[in-house]
Design an enzyme around this catalytic site. Structure first.
Site, PDB file in Angstrom:
ATOM      1  N   LYS A 129      16.410 -60.263 -27.982  1.00  0.00           N
ATOM      2  CA  LYS A 129      17.158 -61.293 -27.736  1.00  0.00           C
ATOM      3  C   LYS A 129      17.291 -62.179 -29.043  1.00  0.00           C
ATOM      4  O   LYS A 129      16.374 -62.975 -29.194  1.00  0.00           O
ATOM      5  CB  LYS A 129      17.059 -62.105 -26.488  1.00  0.00           C
ATOM      6  CG  LYS A 129      18.041 -62.973 -26.132  1.00  0.00           C
ATOM      7  CD  LYS A 129      17.485 -63.656 -24.750  1.00  0.00           C
ATOM      8  CE  LYS A 129      18.475 -64.860 -24.248  1.00  0.00           C
ATOM      9  NZ  LYS A 129      18.164 -65.455 -23.261  1.00  0.00           N
ATOM     10  N   GLU A 158      18.559 -58.301 -17.517  1.00  0.00           N
ATOM     11  CA  GLU A 158      17.250 -59.073 -18.236  1.00  0.00           C
ATOM     12  C   GLU A 158      16.238 -59.169 -17.151  1.00  0.00           C
ATOM     13  O   GLU A 158      16.310 -59.353 -16.045  1.00  0.00           O
ATOM     14  CB  GLU A 158      17.911 -60.448 -18.590  1.00  0.00           C
ATOM     15  CG  GLU A 158      16.922 -61.347 -19.168  1.00  0.00           C
ATOM     16  CD  GLU A 158      17.512 -62.701 -19.496  1.00  0.00           C
ATOM     17  OE1 GLU A 158      17.214 -63.367 -20.468  1.00  0.00           O
ATOM     18  OE2 GLU A 158      18.552 -63.073 -18.759  1.00  0.00           O
ATOM     19  N   CYS A 211      21.960 -61.701 -21.956  1.00  0.00           N
ATOM     20  CA  CYS A 211      22.333 -63.144 -21.304  1.00  0.00           C
ATOM     21  C   CYS A 211      23.086 -63.964 -22.168  1.00  0.00           C
ATOM     22  O   CYS A 211      24.047 -63.984 -22.446  1.00  0.00           O
ATOM     23  CB  CYS A 211      21.112 -63.815 -20.712  1.00  0.00           C
ATOM     24  SG  CYS A 211      21.351 -64.883 -19.223  1.00  0.00           S
TER      25      CYS A 211
END
Length: 280
Positions: A110, A40, A146
């Protein structure tokens, strides 16, 4: 399939970070990998204003990743930021394979934003909505970022969509027990989805988290990148410093695990009831 994880330490200059992508992608290709997964925020580390570096997925930085993938002959997954209409950005992965046109050529925004541990990602980042699976040399690869790793349902949904390998690209937050949580979560999501999990994190930044506009609460990496098997075993893992990990995975193990343990096949929907109803 041979895969690589590039545990880098991103800075605040997207051009310099793109050079890192080129360096590690070349090394991964030389090692025989067909896929290299970057963390990321490969484009620019977290903890600084991101709107000023954000670019569309067909902009110069993403096109640079596509060029690197073609020149190195390897599929690259890397984290970047794209602008939105409300002044925020999206926390995005680009997946670019070699060729003209690039195959695959996809992106994922995300879904689960990191509003936790004193950090409010949703203040500057807009959420994505759609899970994404790409095909790399015949292997179906799911994309996650993440904090997504804390949500098992996303991983089982990717598995239901055929993912055999799930990449999670992270800039993990530091703190007591956080590295251990990262390792445990990667192994748990592999078991939940009966998939390989390639967990690529930013290297520990040490004292590099300074500068104008920097946020001390921002997650900027702890290292600990790893590949977990469908049975939750650690295939290979990294320390805290920049490193290229290379691992061979056998997707036949995914089918075998799903047949033998049958978690996905045996999962049953249930009706939620309140506490009053549940009293016998």
């Amino acid at each position: 399939m041979r895969i690589a994880l590039a545990q880098i330490r991103s800075g605040t200059d997207p051009a310099a970070n793109l050079q890192l992508v080129g360096k590690y992608a070349g090394e991964a290709a030389t090692a025989g990998a067909q896929l290299v997964v970057f963390p990321e925020a490969t484009m620019c580390r977290l903890g600084v204003p991101l709107r000023q570096v954000a670019e569309p997925v067909d902009g110069p930085w993403a096109n640079g990743v596509r060029r690197i993938a073609t020149e190195a002959g390897i599929t690259v997954i890397a984290g970047m930021f794209t602008p939105t209409g409300d002044g925020r950005v999206t926390n995005t992965l680009i997946a670019a394979g070699p060729g003209t046109p690039n195959q695959p050529d996809a992106h994922y925004h995300k879904i689960h934003l990191y509003d936790a541990f004193g950090f409010t990602e949703s203040r500057t980042v807009a959420p994505g909505r759609e899970p994404v699976v790409v095909v790399v040399d015949g292997v179906r690869v799911g994309l996650t970022v993440c904090y997504d790793i804390r949500f098992p349902a996303l991983y089982t949904e990717l598995a239901r969509r055929g993912a055999q390998l799930i990449a999670v690209c992270a800039s993990w937050g530091s703190g007591p027990g956080k590295l251990e949580q990262w390792t445990l979560l990667a192994r748990a999501r592999a078991l939940d989805s009966m998939s390989y999990v390639a967990a690529a994190g930013q290297a520990d930044p040490g004292d590099a988290r300074t500068g104008v506009g920097a946020s001390s609460a921002a997650p900027t990496g702890v290292g600990g990148s790893l590949v977990a098997s469908p049975l939750g075993e650690v295939v290979v893992s990294a320390g805290t410093q920049p490193q290229l990990l290379v691992a061979d995975i056998d997707v036949d193990n995914v089918a075998a695990a799903r047949d033998r343990i049958a978690v996905l096949r045996n999962q049953t929907d249930f009706v939620q009831i309140d506490k009053a109803q549940s009293r016998g």
